[in-house]
Design a protein around this motif. Sequence first.
Motif: not given
Lengths: 193, 163
Positions: A5, A7-13, B11, B13, B15, B18
């Motif tokens: 998933q 969203f925005g400028s988030a990163s997800i692993r 995880t 994180t 950026g 939000q």
Amino acid sequence: MPLLQTFGSASIRGYERFGPIGPAATDFQLISTTYLASATTSVTFGSIPQTFKHLQIRTTTRTTQAGTGMSYQYVTFNGDGSSSYSWHSLYGETTSKGSYSGASQSYGWFGPTPMNSEVTGLFGGAIADVLDYTNTFKYKTGRSLAGEVGTTPAIHLDSWNWRSTSAITSITITDASPGGFANGSRFSLYGWN
Amino acid sequence: MATSAITALATITLGSGQSTVTFSSISSSFRDLRIVSNLGMSAYSAVWMQINGDTTTKYNRQAMSGNGASAVAQLSTAANQVVLNSSQTYSNAFESNLIIDFLDYAAGNKHKVGLYRRNTVSGEAEAGTWRWASTAAITSITIYSSTSTFMAGTVFTLYGVTS
């Protein structure tokens, strides 16, 4: 299955469950789980391996004690019901807060659990840790965080001490009420390093 | 070979700021879940949680907290969300830890029950228990604030615990 998933400028692993992340595979292991198919007064983890540093107990419980409200559960070690336990408790129950303690008791407190007339499906939860359980130079110390949100909601933080230098080889969790734990209650024991 | 009973599932994180983070498509193959976060808010604010996108009044929470001057016990029933703080909110700095446990999260015969611990250094230490009055398996968890945003750099990690 990985979680994917963005969203925005988030990163997800997302991680496949192909192996442990970071620490070694043996650092947190399931020892055993008991899932009750019928009511029982107490649950015992016996023959506990002596290969970990600490233990963690996770439970979801309900009792068969008639009525609404909460019962209590307590913990003993190695079948010892002598006056070798001390405990302290912090609690919040609706808007009431406080603490209590016991010295030279025959058990350690393990927190509240809902009674039988609470709404169907309502169970209480608890997570407890017992540290250095194999150490034969130390008395055994642990703590539990437990709670339930039924007719008599409660959150308890309990700490207890078993005044014995024996390694812990068994743990018994007992319902303080005459009814016993209800079917569907779950008790899991983990070892961690 | 021994298998770890705890698995990091994902995880998140941030950026940038939000207001909402969501773990979705959560596998039902574990017994318990745990979310761990070190977080900061853009402004002092409450932090809430919803499950499976449920906005109905199924959430109940009992908490106790202390801020050095007083202790508080607080109950919330039939609410639209679990509020993960009581008398003090999360602050506008990275000084809050939050751990949320979900026990038997996939059990079809149980309301979903959990525990949480949080501390905000300039605020309070707190522990609580919550219940989502549904027997549905948890497949998504949303943590959010309606009045501010999580700061960039805030991290949430979801773990599965085997049983």
